[in-house]
Design an enzyme around this catalytic site. Sequence first.
Site, PDB file in Angstrom:
ATOM      1  N   ASP A 133       0.846  -1.184   0.000  1.00  0.00           N
ATOM      2  CA  ASP A 133       0.000   0.000   0.000  1.00  0.00           C
ATOM      3  C   ASP A 133       0.888   1.242   0.000  1.00  0.00           C
ATOM      4  OD1 ASP A 133      -2.226   1.608   0.303  1.00  0.00           O
ATOM      5  OD2 ASP A 133      -2.015   1.608   2.464  1.00  0.00           O
ATOM      6  N   THR A 160      -3.269   5.162  -3.903  1.00  0.00           N
ATOM      7  CA  THR A 160      -2.221   5.911  -3.201  1.00  0.00           C
ATOM      8  C   THR A 160      -0.911   5.871  -3.955  1.00  0.00           C
ATOM      9  OG1 THR A 160      -1.944   3.905  -1.946  1.00  0.00           O
ATOM     10  CG2 THR A 160      -3.146   5.650  -0.911  1.00  0.00           C
ATOM     11  N   THR A 161      -0.644   4.738  -4.622  1.00  0.00           N
ATOM     12  CA  THR A 161       0.615   4.644  -5.366  1.00  0.00           C
ATOM     13  C   THR A 161       0.537   5.461  -6.643  1.00  0.00           C
ATOM     14  OG1 THR A 161       0.626   2.385  -4.574  1.00  0.00           O
ATOM     15  CG2 THR A 161       2.344   2.994  -6.075  1.00  0.00           C
ATOM     16  N   ASP A 216      -8.761  -1.013   1.906  1.00  0.00           N
ATOM     17  CA  ASP A 216      -8.751  -0.260   0.649  1.00  0.00           C
ATOM     18  C   ASP A 216      -9.995  -0.576  -0.161  1.00  0.00           C
ATOM     19  OD1 ASP A 216      -6.431   0.915   1.175  1.00  0.00           O
ATOM     20  OD2 ASP A 216      -5.306   0.154  -0.528  1.00  0.00           O
TER      21      ASP A 216
END
Length: 507
Positions: free
Chosen positions: A41, A74-75, A367
């Site tokens: 994550d 998020t990445t 997530d």
Amino acid sequence: MASFIGAMAIADLVKTTLGPKGMDKILQSTGRGHSVTVTNDGATILKSLHIDNPAAKVLVDISKVQDDEVGDGTTSVVVLAGELLREAEKLVAAKIHPMTIISGYRMAAECARNALSQKVMDNKEDAEKFKSDLMKIAMTTLSSKILSQDKEHFAKLAVDAVMRLKGSTNLESIQIIKKAGGSLKDSFLDEGFILDKKIGIGQPKRIENAKILVANTAMDTDKVKIYGARVRVDSMSRVAQIEGAEKEKMREKVQKIIGHGINCFVNRQLIYNFPEELFADAGVLAIEHADFDGIERLALVTGGEIASTFDNPESVKLGHCKLIEEIMIGEDKLIHFSGVEMGQACTIVLRGASFHVLDEAERSLHDALCVLSQTVIDSRVLLGGGWPEMVMAKEVDELARKTPGKKSHAIEAFSRALISIPTTIADNAGLDSAELIAQLRAEHHKEESHAGIDVISGSVGDMAELGISEAFKVKQAVLLSATEAAEMILRVDEIITCAPRRREDRM
């Protein structure tokens, strides 16, 4: 330039975790205990980095915000922002003013967003289709995480859990319990609520139509425990009298509690054996030491309130549930409350080989739950697998050709940065990214193409057939936050270290 380099280094660090074939990172803390986390994550990785570079901190912040806001992507946020900066660096080297680049980026982002919103699909009306959309989104979200092997199983868990919420984004009422042992496939969803406690000795093991009083009060005074106070007595029998009085006080308190007409009493603090005995005699199930999260959630789910005084029973709201029983998971006994007031509540029990696996599984599931609960509200759906980026890049490119002046360079750079996301997905899967992206581009110049990168077969595939979709909200958040972060770092011309503020001598 220093600010650019730091930010790009951060982007390269998380770049390898992007996409279904992305790798995981092991984070080892330098503190005592050297705790180890294995994670994929982006936000978790960046949160635990120790960073000196101020510009890099901006990237960490956007990934955190993305995590709070929509839970996934998020990445991608960090990778996109890093690529925008990389392109900007080339432009600055070509003597284009940062402000020009920024205004170009602004136009490009606006154009990309419009391109996306024209291409969305919305199946809110058709419940069956909407549910299959949710399943696809959940599977896409989970496919880059550790759960990718059993993603259908977990996607189903997540969709069922979110459908029970009936449109609220409050993930509080979905409780996740981690129990080591078994395999990830043994995880299941249980309606109702599970408390991680054992039932006391000599108490009813199963109660139907329970009335629950949730309390946070001390039930442990039947011995003299007045620390630091001196009680002078002239004989041992006096001490016994004091203890007797305390015992009476305790008995009164228990009588008051039982007077509420309850048959289950859950307390946050410990209950001594004397009051526990009294409860058992009255046929009331007493549970002690329930952890704080558990107890707040229990009160929320059963519709009760946490009480700490019992003098006026009419003002205390009791919780209700149909059945309380003891269940076994692995080798642990837990208490299961089923048929609770809030129909939305449910518990997901995760099983797994080790704690690291469980932690990572919980993060991935979280997530997925976030994304799904956001999608239930904003039901617009896009295809995944690098498709949205290509759609945006194509539109942005066309805008660049129409725009006069130096801005067009910046707009073109923006489209190159967008293409970097599918490129990275392909690179991580060990495919020839240049070849694939060229094919993708050609595909996208046909009308209504659904082409994206199919990592499994290693070629360009039809995303609609493969059922790879993403939530519009996630993509939009990625696009806007990355652009704004890149803009912010571009505006910086030098980094100044401030002297710490001097304390005035207050003499």
